[in-house]
Design a protein around this motif. Structure first.
Motif, PDB file in Angstrom:
ATOM      1  N   ALA A 155       0.822  -1.210   0.000  1.00 21.29           N
ATOM      2  CA  ALA A 155       0.000   0.000   0.000  1.00 21.29           C
ATOM      3  C   ALA A 155       0.854   1.257   0.000  1.00 21.29           C
ATOM      4  O   ALA A 155       0.503   2.274  -0.618  1.00 21.29           O
ATOM      5  CB  ALA A 155      -0.936  -0.005   1.209  1.00 21.29           C
ATOM      6  N   ALA A 156       1.998   1.206   0.686  1.00 22.82           N
ATOM      7  CA  ALA A 156       2.845   2.394   0.808  1.00 22.82           C
ATOM      8  C   ALA A 156       3.479   2.801  -0.512  1.00 22.82           C
ATOM      9  O   ALA A 156       3.938   3.929  -0.659  1.00 22.82           O
ATOM     10  CB  ALA A 156       3.943   2.146   1.841  1.00 22.82           C
ATOM     11  N   LEU A 157       3.497   1.894  -1.493  1.00 19.18           N
ATOM     12  CA  LEU A 157       4.079   2.208  -2.795  1.00 19.18           C
ATOM     13  C   LEU A 157       3.017   2.497  -3.848  1.00 19.18           C
ATOM     14  O   LEU A 157       3.263   2.359  -5.038  1.00 19.18           O
ATOM     15  CB  LEU A 157       4.972   1.053  -3.259  1.00 19.18           C
ATOM     16  CG  LEU A 157       6.278   0.904  -2.467  1.00 19.18           C
ATOM     17  CD1 LEU A 157       7.018  -0.329  -2.926  1.00 19.18           C
ATOM     18  CD2 LEU A 157       7.148   2.132  -2.599  1.00 19.18           C
ATOM     19  N   LEU A 164      -4.689   6.164  -0.482  1.00 21.00           N
ATOM     20  CA  LEU A 164      -5.447   5.297  -1.387  1.00 21.00           C
ATOM     21  C   LEU A 164      -4.937   3.861  -1.317  1.00 21.00           C
ATOM     22  O   LEU A 164      -5.717   2.907  -1.434  1.00 21.00           O
ATOM     23  CB  LEU A 164      -5.349   5.822  -2.824  1.00 21.00           C
ATOM     24  CG  LEU A 164      -6.155   7.090  -3.132  1.00 21.00           C
ATOM     25  CD1 LEU A 164      -5.846   7.579  -4.539  1.00 21.00           C
ATOM     26  CD2 LEU A 164      -7.642   6.828  -2.978  1.00 21.00           C
ATOM     27  N   GLY A 165      -3.626   3.699  -1.139  1.00 21.24           N
ATOM     28  CA  GLY A 165      -3.074   2.356  -1.004  1.00 21.24           C
ATOM     29  C   GLY A 165      -3.607   1.653   0.236  1.00 21.24           C
ATOM     30  O   GLY A 165      -3.984   0.476   0.198  1.00 21.24           O
ATOM     31  N   ALA A 170      -7.514  -1.988   3.020  1.00 22.05           N
ATOM     32  CA  ALA A 170      -8.656  -2.156   3.925  1.00 22.05           C
ATOM     33  C   ALA A 170      -9.827  -2.824   3.212  1.00 22.05           C
ATOM     34  O   ALA A 170     -10.523  -3.668   3.789  1.00 22.05           O
ATOM     35  CB  ALA A 170      -9.079  -0.793   4.477  1.00 22.05           C
ATOM     36  N   LEU A 171     -10.042  -2.449   1.942  1.00 24.05           N
ATOM     37  CA  LEU A 171     -11.097  -3.098   1.169  1.00 24.05           C
ATOM     38  C   LEU A 171     -10.802  -4.580   0.998  1.00 24.05           C
ATOM     39  O   LEU A 171     -11.707  -5.428   1.106  1.00 24.05           O
ATOM     40  CB  LEU A 171     -11.230  -2.423  -0.201  1.00 24.05           C
ATOM     41  CG  LEU A 171     -12.229  -3.069  -1.176  1.00 24.05           C
ATOM     42  CD1 LEU A 171     -13.636  -3.077  -0.580  1.00 24.05           C
ATOM     43  CD2 LEU A 171     -12.228  -2.328  -2.513  1.00 24.05           C
ATOM     44  N   GLY A 172      -9.538  -4.909   0.754  1.00 27.85           N
ATOM     45  CA  GLY A 172      -9.149  -6.309   0.641  1.00 27.85           C
ATOM     46  C   GLY A 172      -9.386  -7.070   1.932  1.00 27.85           C
ATOM     47  O   GLY A 172      -9.862  -8.216   1.919  1.00 27.85           O
ATOM     48  N   VAL A 433      -6.779   3.618  -6.670  1.00 31.46           N
ATOM     49  CA  VAL A 433      -6.570   2.594  -5.650  1.00 31.46           C
ATOM     50  C   VAL A 433      -5.771   1.445  -6.264  1.00 31.46           C
ATOM     51  O   VAL A 433      -6.181   0.887  -7.290  1.00 31.46           O
ATOM     52  CB  VAL A 433      -7.921   2.069  -5.113  1.00 31.46           C
ATOM     53  CG1 VAL A 433      -7.694   0.906  -4.133  1.00 31.46           C
ATOM     54  CG2 VAL A 433      -8.689   3.189  -4.431  1.00 31.46           C
ATOM     55  N   PRO A 434      -4.628   1.062  -5.682  1.00 32.09           N
ATOM     56  CA  PRO A 434      -3.815  -0.024  -6.252  1.00 32.09           C
ATOM     57  C   PRO A 434      -4.508  -1.372  -6.109  1.00 32.09           C
ATOM     58  O   PRO A 434      -4.866  -1.788  -5.000  1.00 32.09           O
ATOM     59  CB  PRO A 434      -2.519   0.030  -5.445  1.00 32.09           C
ATOM     60  CG  PRO A 434      -2.886   0.698  -4.167  1.00 32.09           C
ATOM     61  CD  PRO A 434      -3.991   1.650  -4.490  1.00 32.09           C
ATOM     62  N   ILE A 435      -4.690  -2.055  -7.225  1.00 31.33           N
ATOM     63  CA  ILE A 435      -5.387  -3.343  -7.221  1.00 31.33           C
ATOM     64  C   ILE A 435      -4.594  -4.399  -6.453  1.00 31.33           C
ATOM     65  O   ILE A 435      -5.167  -5.279  -5.811  1.00 31.33           O
ATOM     66  CB  ILE A 435      -5.634  -3.805  -8.669  1.00 31.33           C
ATOM     67  CG1 ILE A 435      -6.464  -2.746  -9.424  1.00 31.33           C
ATOM     68  CG2 ILE A 435      -6.365  -5.140  -8.689  1.00 31.33           C
ATOM     69  CD1 ILE A 435      -7.790  -2.423  -8.776  1.00 31.33           C
ATOM     70  N   ALA A 436      -3.256  -4.312  -6.502  1.00 36.56           N
ATOM     71  CA  ALA A 436      -2.439  -5.291  -5.781  1.00 36.56           C
ATOM     72  C   ALA A 436      -2.707  -5.242  -4.286  1.00 36.56           C
ATOM     73  O   ALA A 436      -2.685  -6.278  -3.608  1.00 36.56           O
ATOM     74  CB  ALA A 436      -0.958  -5.041  -6.062  1.00 36.56           C
ATOM     75  N   ALA A 437      -2.954  -4.035  -3.750  1.00 37.20           N
ATOM     76  CA  ALA A 437      -3.243  -3.913  -2.317  1.00 37.20           C
ATOM     77  C   ALA A 437      -4.565  -4.582  -1.970  1.00 37.20           C
ATOM     78  O   ALA A 437      -4.712  -5.191  -0.907  1.00 37.20           O
ATOM     79  CB  ALA A 437      -3.267  -2.436  -1.919  1.00 37.20           C
ATOM     80  N   VAL A 438      -5.549  -4.474  -2.873  1.00 38.88           N
ATOM     81  CA  VAL A 438      -6.840  -5.135  -2.647  1.00 38.88           C
ATOM     82  C   VAL A 438      -6.663  -6.649  -2.617  1.00 38.88           C
ATOM     83  O   VAL A 438      -7.183  -7.342  -1.729  1.00 38.88           O
ATOM     84  CB  VAL A 438      -7.856  -4.728  -3.736  1.00 38.88           C
ATOM     85  CG1 VAL A 438      -9.192  -5.439  -3.518  1.00 38.88           C
ATOM     86  CG2 VAL A 438      -8.060  -3.213  -3.747  1.00 38.88           C
TER      87      VAL A 438
END
Length: 505
Positions: A155-157, A164-165, A170-172, A433-438
């Motif tokens: 998320a930090a990247l 947003l990350g 959090a959504l994930g 929003v980064p999809i990888a974080a989700v």
């Protein structure tokens, strides 16, 4: 003995063929801008469901290695990097192609990629087992914090903002709560749908987050008349001689230096190949006796970029296989593949699944050997990959996504789930929003929840218990530092890209 058995497994014709197919598929995905390793692996995972992991995992290792090299093909021939990890390859690779030395650039690229990948695989073999043994000291408190730390690193990247990350993560985590409560057994967020009782199925979720949005985007380009191949983007000449052994020997320091830099960067969760390629390129330029030749067609520039970005591949799996910490979006997808095959990262990989794990690690080395052969003898024909019309590519990707979503559990519900997740993913990507974080939140969510709730049961509901355990304190500090370091790294990366671009121009 497990290592020896793992290496011997790779000699089986089916496994060798699987690795070759994985490498070839990875090269194609890497050479087509917009696909890359993450999407290439996500598209292939459904076809590995139910397949022996000793066959499936080496194939995925091949995709990872091949895709990073494949991105350098279009970077050299057309000046359009297939992946962000090959951005620095453009600086010297494309000028070489314009000078009629594209074949030298392509062969320099594949040798550098192979060297970087093999050194990275050796680092994984040496570092993973001791780190896995260290993970035995983890309890519920540490498993909760390691999940949060891993999520924070990704998320930090985020390319737009850390907030947003973290929102994506959090959504994930929320998606990870779908299904049966792990402690009391209640149903949560299933809406009466039996297919959701075991939680969100991984394969439809992977395809929905990565494959379906990209396929839909390409399809819309076709419908709106904006589709085209990349063959018109620049010269596709790939003539000239290959790089000679004497030239490779003279650049040996660049091969080794950039490969080691890429390996070190790959081990750091969240850094990734896109950072490694610029760091390796900048280091080679600083060490060169003729730094002004960089950006004009110096083979060392191609070697530095390609050996450093491939050096991150296996190295990025060190924290993944030992501590469940995916250091990149691609590693997060590989984590999903491991979970699908019933393999949980940590000490269990090197005890209960030791032979399969060492097969996977050894595949990371030998896939680079296969890639070297393919790249060395096929460099003159790889330019044709970029001529695949989008009108063919888009429906093919959609077909793979639909078939893959259905094949895992033979339920039409999973197709609808993939489409729903894909539409939401398109909206999330548009707002940054980064999809990888989700994805990572959905995968690590159950582990984080189970760890937190068990920790609270053990401590009698005292949250201060996290600060009484030395390992927990270390992980809390690392999580805070990850947010700060990610913010600083993103800023420095932008400055580095701008400075290299200015010097090139």
């Amino acid at each position: 003995m497990d290592l020896l058995n793992g290496v011997l497994n790779l000699a089986h014709p089916i496994v060798f063929l699987a690795m070759a197919v994985g490498v070839a598929w990875g090269i194609i995905c890497g050479a087509l801008p917009g696909l890359g390793a993450t999407l290439g692996i996500a598209l292939l995972i459904p076809f590995t469901y139910g397949v022996d992991p000793n066959v499936a995992l080496p194939m995925l290792a091949g995709v990872y290695a091949g895709s990073i090299y494949g991105g350098g093909i279009t970077a050299i021939l057309l000046g359009v990097p297939g992946t962000s990890a090959d951005a620095a390859t453009v600086f010297d690779g494309h000028p070489m192609a314009k000078k009629g030395m594209a074949n030298k650039a392509l062969t320099a690229s594949v040798t550098a990629s192979a060297v970087g990948g093999m050194i990275s695989a050796l680092a994984l073999l040496l570092l993973a087992p001791p780190l896995a043994r260290f993970s035995l000291a983890f309890g519920p408190h540490e498993y909760f914090l390691i999940a949060i730390f891993g999520l924070t690193v990704i998320a930090a990247l985020a390319p737009t903002s850390i907030i947003l990350g973290l929102m994506g993560g959090a959504l994930g985590l929320l998606l990870g709560t779908v299904g049966i409560d792990p402690i009391v057994g209640d149903m949560r967020y299933t809406f009466g749908q039996v297919p959701l009782y075991d939680g969100l199925p991984l394969i439809p979720m992977l395809l929905g987050l990565f494959a379906f949005p990209r396929a839909l985007e390409l399809g819309l380009d076709v419908i709106q008349g904006r589709a085209k191949t990349l063959s018109s983007a620049g010269s596709s000449s790939n003539g000239g001689p290959k790089i000679s052994w004497a030239e490779m020997w003279s650049s040996r320091r660049t091969y080794i230096r950039s490969s080691l830099l890429g390996t070190l960067i790959g081990i750091i969760p969240g850094a990734g190949a896109n950072i490694a390629c610029f760091v390796g390129y900048a280091a080679a330029k600083r060490a060169s006796k003729d730094p002004r030749s960089f950006g004009t067609g110096n083979p060392d520039g191609v070697i530095a970029s390609e050996s450093s970005n491939n050096g991150t591949c296996s190295a990025s799996l060190v924290p993944l296989l030992t501590l469940s910490l995916p250091g990149s979006p691609t590693a997060a997808v590989i984590l999903g593949a491991l979970m699908i095959h019933g393999m949980t990262p940590g000490a269990e990989l090197f005890t209960r699944h030791a032979e399969t794990t060492y097969t996977f690690i050894a595949a990371g080395f030998f896939c680079n050997v296969i890639m070297l052969g393919m790249g060395w003898y096929g460099s003159r024909w790889f330019g044709s990959i970029v001529r695949i019309p989008t009108a063919i590519l888009a429906p093919a990707m959609l077909l793979i996504a639909f078939v893959g979503a259905y094949a895992a559990r033979q339920q039409v519900f999973d197709i609808g789930l993939m489409v729903t997740i894909g539409l939401v993913a398109i909206w999330l990507a548009k707002v940054g929003v980064p999809i990888a974080a989700v994805l990572l939140g959905a995968i690590l969510g159950p582990m984080a929840e189970a760890g937190l709730r068990r920790a609270m049961v053990i401590s009698g509901g005292d949250p201060l218990s996290f600060f009484t355990r030395p390992l927990s304190v270390v992980l809390i500090i690392l999580t805070v530092l990850a947010i700060f370091a990610g913010w600083q790294m993103t800023k420095r990366m932008k400055v580095l890209e701008e400075s290299v671009s200015v010097e090139k121009s």
